[in-house]
Design a protein around this motif. Sequence first.
Motif, PDB file in Angstrom:
ATOM      1  N   GLY A  73      49.767  41.190  31.814  1.00  0.00           N
ATOM      2  CA  GLY A  73      48.347  41.464  32.413  1.00  0.00           C
ATOM      3  C   GLY A  73      48.031  41.511  33.553  1.00  0.00           C
ATOM      4  N   LEU A  74      46.946  41.789  34.181  1.00  0.00           N
ATOM      5  CA  LEU A  74      46.746  42.408  35.219  1.00  0.00           C
ATOM      6  C   LEU A  74      45.281  41.779  35.795  1.00  0.00           C
ATOM      7  CD1 LEU A  74      47.735  44.331  37.453  1.00  0.00           C
ATOM      8  CD2 LEU A  74      46.177  46.072  36.545  1.00  0.00           C
ATOM      9  N   VAL A  75      45.137  41.288  36.955  1.00  0.00           N
ATOM     10  CA  VAL A  75      43.839  40.735  37.645  1.00  0.00           C
ATOM     11  C   VAL A  75      43.710  41.815  38.936  1.00  0.00           C
ATOM     12  CG1 VAL A  75      42.582  39.134  38.694  1.00  0.00           C
ATOM     13  CG2 VAL A  75      44.235  38.649  36.776  1.00  0.00           C
ATOM     14  N   ILE A  76      42.685  42.684  39.079  1.00  0.00           N
ATOM     15  CA  ILE A  76      42.379  43.216  40.226  1.00  0.00           C
ATOM     16  C   ILE A  76      41.135  42.842  40.953  1.00  0.00           C
ATOM     17  CG2 ILE A  76      42.035  45.756  41.113  1.00  0.00           C
ATOM     18  CD1 ILE A  76      43.444  46.762  38.474  1.00  0.00           C
ATOM     19  N   PHE A  77      41.533  42.563  42.120  1.00  0.00           N
ATOM     20  CA  PHE A  77      40.262  42.304  43.094  1.00  0.00           C
ATOM     21  C   PHE A  77      40.144  43.397  44.019  1.00  0.00           C
ATOM     22  CE2 PHE A  77      42.422  38.094  42.135  1.00  0.00           C
ATOM     23  CZ  PHE A  77      41.334  37.552  41.775  1.00  0.00           C
TER      24      PHE A  77
END
Length: 170
Positions: free
Chosen positions: A63-67
């Motif tokens: 997965g990936l989290v982008i801020f």
Amino acid sequence: MKHIHIVTTVVRSGLFGLALLSGVALAQASLDQQLAGAWTYVSVDTVRPDGSRTPMYGANPRGLVIFDGHGHYALVNTRGDLPKYESNDRMKGSVEEYRAVVQGSIAHFGTYVVNEADKTLTFRIDTSTFPNWNGVEQRRPFVLTGDELRWTTPAASGGGSGEVVLKRAK
């Protein structure tokens, strides 16, 4: 020969000065600025009151989290071993295939706020694949150390608390 030594000394001094300034700039960056960017999952564990742990999305979550650094985020997390649909058509999965996807993934997006004083991250969830979270705020204590981000979900949807570990995407 003396000229080369002087040039080498000047270059080394300049590089040392730049490295020193970079370190100062990083140390002075706000937590929000340090958080900005893309993060990949290392682990997502359910932690029970007795301290026992269960990997929520298997041993190798993906997965990936982008801020984005401007208050918007997107998050998607899945098990690394989700089974493929036998029909090869996502609209024609079996009950078991649908269950595996729903129980083996989560995604949501919206806005976020970093509280520097208490080191918390608040997700203001606009839309989630778990609709009960739509329009909800979730506050999570976090620790950011270099290229590692850890946060705790005090009341995980599957029971207990959740501990998420991410690393900065390269």
